[in-house]
Design an enzyme around this catalytic site. Structure first.
Site, PDB file in Angstrom:
ATOM      1  N   CYS A  45       0.872  -1.181   0.000  1.00 29.03           N
ATOM      2  CA  CYS A  45       0.000   0.000   0.000  1.00 29.03           C
ATOM      3  C   CYS A  45       0.908   1.230   0.000  1.00 29.03           C
ATOM      4  O   CYS A  45       2.073   1.143  -0.401  1.00 29.03           O
ATOM      5  CB  CYS A  45      -0.976  -0.004   1.169  1.00 29.03           C
ATOM      6  N   LYS A  46       0.413   2.361   0.456  1.00 27.63           N
ATOM      7  CA  LYS A  46       1.228   3.578   0.428  1.00 27.63           C
ATOM      8  C   LYS A  46       2.326   3.550   1.484  1.00 27.63           C
ATOM      9  O   LYS A  46       3.505   3.772   1.176  1.00 27.63           O
ATOM     10  CB  LYS A  46       0.358   4.816   0.616  1.00 27.63           C
TER      11      LYS A  46
END
Length: 299
Positions: free
Chosen positions: A257-258
């Site tokens: 993810c980020k």
């Protein structure tokens, strides 16, 4: 002569007993992605506030001793299946799938009778459904996946020193338990972006590993890594129900993810669905950009 030293404060009926458990103990171990978890896992999240200890910070993990707990006055239990090497692993990281049945501390005769029924070949799930006063009876006594520090000490000690498929006994303030460890696993692993980058240079890894990105489409338009399939977390309800038709639970699975938070949620959920080797990419694509490849945009 077996002597009862503790009492169960719950009322005699299972429904009232469950309510008393809830009032007696508090612990919040709620899976973040309970929306599509199996029934026993959704129930385990609820029951964790009832049975599995006071405050998690107050429970110190204990290394199991070599021999099973014995309640005086009862003969040793026999094994229902061959021993495995389960207890030889790292107890600190090991997670176990536990099934049990529970009767009140003063129901010594019933406890002995249930032990005999089990040794005579009756299934633990059937006995739990009929006789247990634990709310898990509706799921055949399945408590779900647990690790050290999540259970009351007496139950934890018995469970984590039991071999796979061995049935042992213990006594807690709630009553007398027959418990069985059905399976074991290691928790979600973390992988640093530098190690991931090194692995991604190997064509065999890129061909065999499952790489999934749980960010939203607009984020992926800004920055992405090659080889990652997109499973947006906000669209969880659309891809989660048939996840095993899209991904192979037997393969190594890497979740991105980020910055690592959403990926950890999905990684834990995948493991709850039976995925055997799940890795959370620490720091996410932002760490990959900062530490490995500055050409990857940050946002």
């Amino acid at each position: 002569m077996f002597r009862v030293t503790g009492t169960l404060s719950a009322a005699s009926s299972p429904a009232v007993a469950a309510a008393s458990f809830s009032a007696a103990l508090r612990l919040s171990i709620t899976p973040t992605l309970a929306i599509a978890s199996p029934p026993h896992l959704r129930w385990f999240s609820k029951f964790s506030r009832q049975f599995l200890g006071g405050r998690i910070s107050s429970l110190r993990p204990r290394i199991p001793s070599p021999c099973p707990i014995r309640l005086s006055g009862f003969p040793a239990l026999k094994m229902r299946a061959s021993f495995s090497s389960g207890s030889s692993g790292s107890s600190a990281s090991r997670e176990i799938l536990v099934q049990h049945l529970l009767v009140k501390n003063n129901d010594v005769e019933l406890f002995a009778e249930l032990q005999k029924k089990f040794l005579d070949g009756e299934e633990m799930s059937d006995l739990a459904a009929e006789y247990s006063i634990c709310p898990s009876k509706k799921d055949g006594g399945i408590l779900g996946w647990v690790k050290l520090g999540q259970m009351v000490p007496e139950f934890e000690e018995a469970a984590f020193k039991a071999e796979l498929n061995q049935v042992v006994r213990c006594r807690t303030q709630f009553g007398l338990h027959l418990l069985q460890v059905l399976s074991e696993r290691e928790p979600v692993k973390d992988i640093q972006v530098e190690e991931l980058h090194s692995k991604m240079q190997d064509p065999v890894f890129m061909d065999e590993a499952q790489l999934i990105d749980v960010r939203e489409p607009n984020e992926i338009e800004i920055a992405s890594l090659p080889g990652f399939k997109v499973f947006p977390l906000r669209q969880f309800g659309t891809w989660a129900p048939d996840i095993t038709s899209k991904l192979n639970p037997e393969k190594d699975t890497f979740v991105l993810c980020k910055v690592g938070g959403r990926s950890m949620q999905v990684a834990n959920w995948l493991q709850s669905q039976g995925f055997k080797s799940v890795y959370n990419i620490t720091g996410g694509i932002q760490a990959y950009s900062l530490k490995v490849d500055p050409s990857i945009p940050t946002y």
